[in-house]
Design an enzyme around this catalytic site. Structure first.
Site, PDB file in Angstrom:
ATOM      1  N   GLU A 117       0.843  -1.216   0.000  1.00  0.00           N
ATOM      2  CA  GLU A 117       0.000   0.000   0.000  1.00  0.00           C
ATOM      3  C   GLU A 117       0.875   1.263   0.000  1.00  0.00           C
ATOM      4  OE1 GLU A 117      -3.246  -0.224  -0.365  1.00  0.00           O
ATOM      5  OE2 GLU A 117      -3.809  -2.184   0.460  1.00  0.00           O
TER       6      GLU A 117
HETATM    7  C1  LIG Z   1       3.153  -9.967   0.094  1.00  0.00           C
HETATM    8  C2  LIG Z   1       2.961  -8.884  -0.914  1.00  0.00           C
HETATM    9  C3  LIG Z   1       1.711  -8.674  -1.468  1.00  0.00           C
HETATM   10  C4  LIG Z   1       1.534  -7.692  -2.445  1.00  0.00           C
HETATM   11  N1  LIG Z   1       0.313  -7.558  -3.056  1.00  0.00           N
HETATM   12  C5  LIG Z   1       0.215  -6.766  -4.166  1.00  0.00           C
HETATM   13  C6  LIG Z   1      -0.972  -6.775  -4.973  1.00  0.00           C
HETATM   14  O1  LIG Z   1      -1.950  -7.463  -4.661  1.00  0.00           O
HETATM   15  N2  LIG Z   1      -0.988  -6.019  -6.089  1.00  0.00           N
HETATM   16  C7  LIG Z   1       0.062  -5.245  -6.480  1.00  0.00           C
HETATM   17  O2  LIG Z   1      -0.034  -4.587  -7.502  1.00  0.00           O
HETATM   18  N3  LIG Z   1       1.201  -5.188  -5.722  1.00  0.00           N
HETATM   19  C8  LIG Z   1       1.307  -5.946  -4.607  1.00  0.00           C
HETATM   20  N4  LIG Z   1       2.466  -5.939  -3.853  1.00  0.00           N
HETATM   21  C9  LIG Z   1       3.574  -5.095  -4.272  1.00  0.00           C
HETATM   22  C10 LIG Z   1       3.875  -3.964  -3.301  1.00  0.00           C
HETATM   23  O3  LIG Z   1       2.896  -2.983  -3.403  1.00  0.00           O
HETATM   24  C11 LIG Z   1       5.280  -3.469  -3.624  1.00  0.00           C
HETATM   25  O4  LIG Z   1       6.180  -4.458  -3.169  1.00  0.00           O
HETATM   26  C12 LIG Z   1       5.600  -2.128  -2.992  1.00  0.00           C
HETATM   27  O5  LIG Z   1       4.854  -1.110  -3.594  1.00  0.00           O
HETATM   28  C13 LIG Z   1       7.073  -1.763  -3.089  1.00  0.00           C
HETATM   29  O6  LIG Z   1       7.563  -1.933  -4.378  1.00  0.00           O
HETATM   30  P1  LIG Z   1       8.911  -2.777  -4.628  1.00  0.00           P
HETATM   31  O7  LIG Z   1       8.728  -4.078  -3.928  1.00  0.00           O
HETATM   32  O8  LIG Z   1       9.196  -2.800  -6.071  1.00  0.00           O
HETATM   33  O9  LIG Z   1      10.009  -1.983  -3.850  1.00  0.00           O
HETATM   34  P2  LIG Z   1      10.888  -0.786  -4.424  1.00  0.00           P
HETATM   35  O10 LIG Z   1      10.015   0.241  -5.045  1.00  0.00           O
HETATM   36  O11 LIG Z   1      11.996  -1.336  -5.223  1.00  0.00           O
HETATM   37  O12 LIG Z   1      11.475  -0.180  -3.076  1.00  0.00           O
HETATM   38  C14 LIG Z   1      12.623  -0.697  -2.401  1.00  0.00           C
HETATM   39  C15 LIG Z   1      12.997   0.282  -1.277  1.00  0.00           C
HETATM   40  O13 LIG Z   1      13.346   1.544  -1.858  1.00  0.00           O
HETATM   41  C16 LIG Z   1      12.523   2.563  -1.344  1.00  0.00           C
HETATM   42  N5  LIG Z   1      12.233   3.515  -2.423  1.00  0.00           N
HETATM   43  C17 LIG Z   1      11.687   3.286  -3.637  1.00  0.00           C
HETATM   44  N6  LIG Z   1      11.594   4.413  -4.339  1.00  0.00           N
HETATM   45  C18 LIG Z   1      12.075   5.387  -3.550  1.00  0.00           C
HETATM   46  C19 LIG Z   1      12.253   6.796  -3.707  1.00  0.00           C
HETATM   47  N7  LIG Z   1      11.838   7.458  -4.797  1.00  0.00           N
HETATM   48  N8  LIG Z   1      12.786   7.480  -2.688  1.00  0.00           N
HETATM   49  C20 LIG Z   1      13.166   6.858  -1.550  1.00  0.00           C
HETATM   50  N9  LIG Z   1      13.039   5.548  -1.343  1.00  0.00           N
HETATM   51  C21 LIG Z   1      12.504   4.822  -2.331  1.00  0.00           C
HETATM   52  C22 LIG Z   1      11.280   1.870  -0.829  1.00  0.00           C
HETATM   53  O14 LIG Z   1      10.628   2.621   0.187  1.00  0.00           O
HETATM   54  C23 LIG Z   1      11.862   0.573  -0.312  1.00  0.00           C
HETATM   55  O15 LIG Z   1      12.355   0.748   0.978  1.00  0.00           O
HETATM   56  C24 LIG Z   1       2.635  -6.877  -2.827  1.00  0.00           C
HETATM   57  C25 LIG Z   1       3.886  -7.070  -2.230  1.00  0.00           C
HETATM   58  C26 LIG Z   1       4.068  -8.068  -1.310  1.00  0.00           C
HETATM   59  C27 LIG Z   1       5.438  -8.290  -0.750  1.00  0.00           C
END
Ligand SMILES: Cc1cc2nc3c(=O)[nH]c(=O)nc-3n(C[C@H](O)[C@H](O)[C@H](O)COP(=O)(O)OP(=O)(O)OC[C@H]3O[C@@H](n4cnc5c(N)ncnc54)[C@H](O)[C@@H]3O)c2cc1C
Length: 602
Positions: free
Chosen positions: A412
């Site tokens: 979220e």
């Molecule tokens: C169990 C689970 C269920 C999920 N369910 C869904 C679902 O139903 N549908 C769906 O669409 N998605 C889903 N997700 C995805 C989830 O919303 C994403 O994992 C989340 O938005 C973070 O994206 P990412 O994993 O690519 O992390 P990244 O975006 O790669 O982030 C990695 C780290 O970098 C930080 N970061 C990223 N960008 C920046 C920035 N600009 N400035 C500073 N820090 C930054 C983040 O805060 C984090 O700490 C799910 C994830 C999990 C693990």
């Protein structure tokens, strides 16, 4: 208005989102969780019984992903009306309002993996269609989603596009005959992916800059899934990669307008963030109850460990943080509800009004998400500690609670992204003239160079805490105002400073909410009956003061210089000055009540 629940249907409050930083709120104008109606409490009981009977006895089987179990539990929830709480009655739901749906979300929050499956279905799975679908789309999909006959998921994230959600590569191309969009691409981390019938998929049409959204039925074909992800927690919740290989989606299944997908995704996430806080409160209460039970039961050195100050501190602190998060969550939920009512009363369509109402409070939704998820992590961490070695055992409840909690700071919108959003949205509103931050910030700057007022202390109940909260707001205005002035357009790149300002805003909103709730409650029940709540309020507000001082100092030292910096640091000291307060005695009052009740009891 044909919507059930609602404690304040006749009174449309004038509070605007984000305004808490510059305005005082009257305790009588907020909703507090001690004001539920009979109807709302009945719905709460339905959810409690559902969790107790259908979920908690089966947690091991759920986490082992016994085939068909979670879908059948969702169907049971559908039979009880739980999946249709927010769905209007004419579409097969129960038509309850936002605040009631928050209460039921809280109860379901104690259902571990099922809470995630259920909220993904009712929230990100169902709401895009309910709020953005046309009449035909709503009529076709919503009644079956409300009963659980069809299960839903939401496909936004991709391997290369997480926080930067609009950068997704999944493509949609119109077929030669103009009847279908052909979807190709890969989605990742899709909750309920393993059993969903309906997928809301975000993809870019041709070379569009922005995403569009599509309602995709599994039955359309062209969808394949990777095996279940092996996760740290919420093991019973299905999480899959989903592949679209020439998936043919009829053109009438475009949701809303072309390129409107990112807006849909963002708006649906606002709701999800507020609801996540509700679910975190439910999970936190459950863990606190288990912690108190264990502390009362476990003897060491000849006495129950609940007799020891170190453990009593932890129990009290679990309760203080939950009470605080709950105060803020229901305050904001009622503000949202009132905003929705006001928009409907002004002639807006109900679905649009819900989105607009929630959007107005997007700052508060982000605050609730960050605070609620971090409270839960504190509560489970101390829960493990109170259980000692048994906290580390997979046979005892803390193991699952600890692992399941951690995801809440990631999905979220990660807590970092949400913190940035809090500051970004506040500044954008100020720039658009929707929120006058500059006027009050200039007043605070003038106060800094003036001679501090020396007035007689006001000894009336709550006067001191009100003064503290008003000073926290001055501290934010001073730090944020100076940061904007000094860093100008580069502020958005100074993330450390943004995190500090966001934390100051979070602590202030929550501290004020605790104060307002307690003030209202004392008005209803009298001071003697609320001594634990008064203690919790004082603990939270005093701790917030120290935190705001640290965050403010970090921010100022990061960009300030010379005499100006010294003057602001002195101002911050003035705005975070507190009278002596005995936190040990206050925590003892809270712990005593918890230990006697043998559960979370506030
Ligand atoms: C169990 C689970 C269920 C999920 N369910 C869904 C679902 O139903 N549908 C769906 O669409 N998605 C889903 N997700 C995805 C989830 O919303 C994403 O994992 C989340 O938005 C973070 O994206 P990412 O994993 O690519 O992390 P990244 O975006 O790669 O982030 C990695 C780290 O970098 C930080 N970061 C990223 N960008 C920046 C920035 N600009 N400035 C500073 N820090 C930054 C983040 O805060 C984090 O700490 C799910 C994830 C999990 C693990």
């Amino acid at each position: 208005m044909g919507r059930k629940g609602g404690a304040f249907k006749l009174k449309y409050m004038k509070t605007k989102g984000g305004e808490f930083i510059i305005k005082e709120t009257n305790a009588q104008d907020i909703f507090i969780p001690e004001q539920w109606t009979e109807e709302q409490l009945m719905m709460k009981k339905t959810c409690e019984d559902f969790v107790a009977q259908e979920v908690l006895p089966h947690l091991d089987k759920i986490d082992n992903q016994e085939p068909g179990l979670v879908p059948s539990i969702l169907e049971k929830a559908g039979e009880l009306g739980i999946l249709g709480i927010s769905v209007p009655e004419n579409l097969g739901g129960l038509g309850f309002d936002f605040v009631t749906s928050m209460l039921t979300t809280e109860v379901i929050g104690g259902a571990h993996s099922v809470a995630v499956a259920l909220s993904a279905h009712t929230g990100i799975g169902t709401l895009p269609i309910l709020y953005y679908g046309n009449e035909a789309q709503k009529a076709k999909y919503i009644p079956k989603l409300a009963t659980g006959e069809w299960k839903a998921c939401y496909c936004l994230t991709e391997p290369g596009s997480g926080s930067d959600a609009n950068s997704g590569k999944t493509s949609a191309k119109l077929s030669a005959d103009g009847k279908h969009y052909i979807l190709n691409g890969q989605k990742m981390w899709i909750t309920n992916g393993g059993f969903a019938d309906i997928f809301t998929v975000f993809a870019k049409i041709d070379d569009d800059k922005n995403l569009s959204a599509f309602i995709v039925e599994k039955a359309f074909g062209g969808i394949s899934l990777n095996p279940e992800e092996h996760k740290m927690g919420i093991k019973g919740s299905s999480t899959r990669q989903v592949f679209f290989n020439d998936c043919k989606v009829p053109v009438e299944n475009l949701l809303s307008e072309r390129e409107n997908g990112f807006k849909i995704a963002v708006n649906i996430l606002n709701i999800g963030r507020a609801k996540l806080a509700g679910a975190a409160i439910g999970a936190s209460k459950q863990v606190t109850t288990k912690s108190v039970e264990y502390a009362n039961e476990r003897n060491q050195f000849g006495r129950p460990i609940s007799k020891y100050g170190a453990i009593r501190y932890k129990l009290a602190e679990q309760a203080v943080r939950i009470y605080a998060s709950e105060s803020a969550t229901y305050r904001a939920a009622q503000n949202i509800e009132d905003a929705i009512h006001a928009l409907i009363a002004g002639g807006m369509d109900e679905a649009k009004a819900k989105l607009k109402g929630i959007e107005q409070f997007a700052v508060e939704c982000a605050i609730l998400k960050v605070h609620g998820s971090e409270v839960l992590d504190y509560v489970v961490d101390e829960g493990v500690q109170i259980y000692g070695g048994m906290g580390y055992s997979a046979e005892a409840p803390m193991d699952r609670a600890y692992r399941d909690a951690r995801i809440n700071r990631i999905f979220e919108g990660t807590n970092e992204i949400n913190r940035m959003l809090i500051v970004d949205m506040l500044l954008k509103r100020a720039m658009k003239g929707e929120l006058d931050l500059m006027g009050p910030a200039q007043k605070v700057a003038a106060e800094l160079v003036g001679i501090p007022e020396m007035s007689e202390p006001d000894e009336t109940l709550f006067a001191y805490e009100k003064k503290l909260i008003s000073n926290y707001k001055k501290a934010i205005l001073m730090v944020a105002g100076a940061a904007v002035q000094k860093l100008m357009t580069t502020l958005s790149k100074e993330q450390e400073v943004i995190m500090n300002i966001a934390d100051m805003a979070i602590e202030t909103y929550v501290a004020e909410s605790v104060l307002l709730r307690t003030e209202k409650l004392v008005g209803m029940r009298g001071e003697e009956a609320c001594k634990e709540q008064l203690a919790m309020m004082r603990i939270y507000i005093n701790d917030a003061c120290d935190k705001i001082s640290v965050y403010g100092k970090e921010a100022l030292n990061s960009f300030g210089e010379g005499d100006e910096l010294r003057m602001m640091l002195m101002g911050l000291k003035r705005f975070t000055k507190q009278d002596p307060f005995n936190p040990k005695a206050a925590r003892q009052v809270v712990a005593e009540k918890l230990i006697a009740a043998n559960k979370y009891c506030f």
